[in-house]
Design an enzyme around this catalytic site. Structure first.
Site, PDB file in Angstrom:
ATOM      1  N   GLU A   1     -47.117   6.989  24.314  1.00  8.20           N
ATOM      2  CA  GLU A   1     -46.351   6.560  23.143  1.00  8.20           C
ATOM      3  C   GLU A   1     -45.606   5.245  23.411  1.00  8.20           C
ATOM      4  O   GLU A   1     -45.565   4.370  22.554  1.00  8.20           O
ATOM      5  CB  GLU A   1     -45.345   7.675  22.805  1.00  8.20           C
ATOM      6  CG  GLU A   1     -44.540   7.436  21.556  1.00  8.20           C
ATOM      7  CD  GLU A   1     -45.241   7.949  20.313  1.00  8.20           C
ATOM      8  OE1 GLU A   1     -46.491   8.005  20.324  1.00  8.20           O
ATOM      9  OE2 GLU A   1     -44.545   8.299  19.348  1.00  8.20           O
ATOM     10  N   ASP A   2     -45.039   5.096  24.579  1.00 10.62           N
ATOM     11  CA  ASP A   2     -44.108   3.995  24.826  1.00 10.62           C
ATOM     12  C   ASP A   2     -44.580   2.936  25.819  1.00 10.62           C
ATOM     13  O   ASP A   2     -43.846   2.003  26.114  1.00 10.62           O
ATOM     14  CB  ASP A   2     -42.769   4.553  25.336  1.00 10.62           C
ATOM     15  CG  ASP A   2     -42.078   5.416  24.289  1.00 10.62           C
ATOM     16  OD1 ASP A   2     -42.389   5.235  23.097  1.00 10.62           O
ATOM     17  OD2 ASP A   2     -41.251   6.256  24.657  1.00 10.62           O
TER      18      ASP A   2
END
Ligand code: MN
Length: 504
Positions: free
Chosen positions: A79-80
């Protein structure tokens, strides 16, 4: 941040003795997480990876396996960071990748819409995740716990929203999974933001109580240990526990905020080897200290719906002071603290050796590992109804969070039901066939209508008629369980379809 030191901390926190190979696996995930989050910071200004490490530490403390720890370390990577799920899968295998994927999906929750929509959406995702792999939800709880511990770094409006969501959803789920330590901490952390005044008040009550009660507790425990050992009872551990602040507040509310009316402010916990020792200990305690009427609870014969087992009693102790005693075995204790995590660990079969280490004695391994009943139920329900059925979800929400009762069949089998369940719910919980052929019921030996409300501990007998072919559509008005509802509907649909084809 010293990486070597942090990795050691995770491994040290583990209740599970990892093999060299397992340690290497965790180390690789650790190194990858550190490198992937390189240069990223949290709102607090700390390196981002401190969050991943903290999550892994919480999971290690719960005794989770190497895949779960690795997934905890990597849970924010796809996600990051620029690294993809495929990369995680290639490096750490599909099991870890599927856990990470599950957490990523749980994280993508739409933030628009009413509170109710938002709530249901959250729940839906949690339920789906639970049914596929309960470890996803356990990692999510660890993630939320660390985010709550560091909530001060966020702006005040965000704190409120997150605290409310934590109280309403995450603490409830931890509770239902029986992970009481995490539930208690999540509630207290939310309480602090949602109701700061009462939180402060409770902190003062606790302070006064601790200062004042601690030495008493020490004396009581010493004395009890001597007395019980004098009676030949083997004690594994005896310790005191204090109540979590939010629970204390809820209890005080019920008693007009009068501290003197709350008897389990102090509780002494005694851990003994076997179930028979629990009862023997209870007897030995009552022989010396008079119990309060109506406060002896046998959660061993009749466990709480989340599986909690213990004997509870409240006694007039030395110096005439009232306190609560909780008596349980080591296994019951582990399950009380770690809930489904302990349960899942106890029933895991492949790695036989460590179990003895972790829990001090070998758990019974006879028969098929027993899943917590409602997890199995959840799976069954999902097969029965469409996944996006909103009404089903609402029903599930009620069932999931409502208090539960236990009723008995005439043979003594325990049937777990939500509060206000009826004989029809009971019948379907036994078997679909019993539900479909039900024509009447006896509760505690007396005839009772099918829409009566069953109370905790009642014995229910379902009267069936073989020639009854279909359930009564009227039952939909009063049944409480999603399962019964879904089965009645399905029978109706089948009937409609038959009628249709009959016309042709
Ligand atoms: Mn996270």
């Amino acid at each position: 941040m010293n990486p070597k030191h942090e990795l050691d901390n995770i491994l040290k926190a583990s209740r599970r003795p990892f093999s060299t190979e397992e340690r290497r696996f965790i180390e690789e995930a650790f190194t990858f997480a550190v490198q992937a989050h390189e240069g990223q910071e949290r709102k607090s200004g700390e390196p981002y990876v401190t969050h991943s490490i903290a999550v892994a530490k919480i999971l290690a403390d719960m005794g989770m396996d190497k895949e779960t720890l690795a997934a905890g370390l990597l849970h924010d990577v796809p996600e990051d960071t620029e690294h993809t799920l495929e990369e995680v899968s290639k490096r750490f295998g599909t099991e870890v990748a599927s856990l990470v994927d599950g957490i990523t999906k749980l994280g993508k929750i739409k933030l628009r819409g009413s509170h109710e929509e938002y709530f249901l959406e959250n729940l839906r995702k949690m339920f789906l995740a639970m049914a596929s792999d309960i470890r996803v939800v356990i990692i999510k709880l660890a993630d939320r716990l660390h985010n709550m511990r560091t909530l001060d770094a966020l702006p005040p409006e965000k704190r409120q929203r997150i605290a409310r969501e934590t109280m309403e959803i995450f603490a409830q789920i931890a509770n239902r999974l029986g992970i009481s330590e995490i539930k208690g901490e999540l509630e207290d952390l939310s309480f602090r933001y949602l109701d700061p005044e009462h939180y402060e008040e409770m902190r003062k009550v606790e302070e006064t109580y601790i200062r004042e009660g601690k030495s008493y507790l020490e004396r009581v425990m010493q004395q009890l240990r001597k007395e019980l050992e004098g009676d030949g009872i083997k004690i594994i551990a005896i310790d005191g526990r204090t109540k979590h602040l939010y629970r204390l507040f809820r209890k005080l509310e019920k008693h007009d905020m009068e501290v003197s009316r709350v008897y389990d402010l102090i509780a002494v916990r005694i851990i003994v080897p076997e179930i028979v020792d629990c009862y023997e200990t209870l007897g030995a305690v009552h022989k010396r200290y008079r119990p309060l009427v109506g406060r002896i609870k046998d959660y061993i014969s009749l466990p709480k719906p989340n599986g909690y087992q213990s004997l509870h009693t409240t006694v007039f102790g030395p110096e005439g002071r009232i306190f609560e005693l909780q008596i349980r075995t080591q296994k019951m204790h582990d399950e009380a603290e770690y809930g489904i995590a302990a349960h899942w660990i106890y029933t895991e079969k492949e790695r036989g050796g460590w179990r003895q280490f972790v829990f001090g004695r070998k758990a019974a391994t006879t028969g098929k590992p027993k899943e917590v009943a409602w997890v199995a139920q959840l799976r069954e329900w999902q097969k029965e109804v469409g996944r996006d059925d909103e009404e089903f979800l609402r029903g599930l929400k009620i069932e999931f969070f409502k208090n539960h009762i236990f009723a008995f069949t005439p043979k003594g089998d325990i049937i777990e039901l939500p509060e206000e369940a009826t004989p029809v719910d009971f019948a379907y919980a036994i078997h679909t066939e019993v539900g479909e052929h039900a024509v009447g019921a006896k509760i505690d030996g007396k005839m009772a209508p099918l829409d009566s409300v069953i109370k905790n501990g009642q014995v229910v007998e379902i009267l069936v008629a073989k020639d009854r072919k279909k359930p009564n559509a009227d039952w939909l008005r009063f049944v409480k369980t999603s399962s019964a509802k879904a089965k009645i509907r399905r029978a109706q649909r089948e009937e409609d379809a038959e009628r249709e084809s009959g016309k042709k």
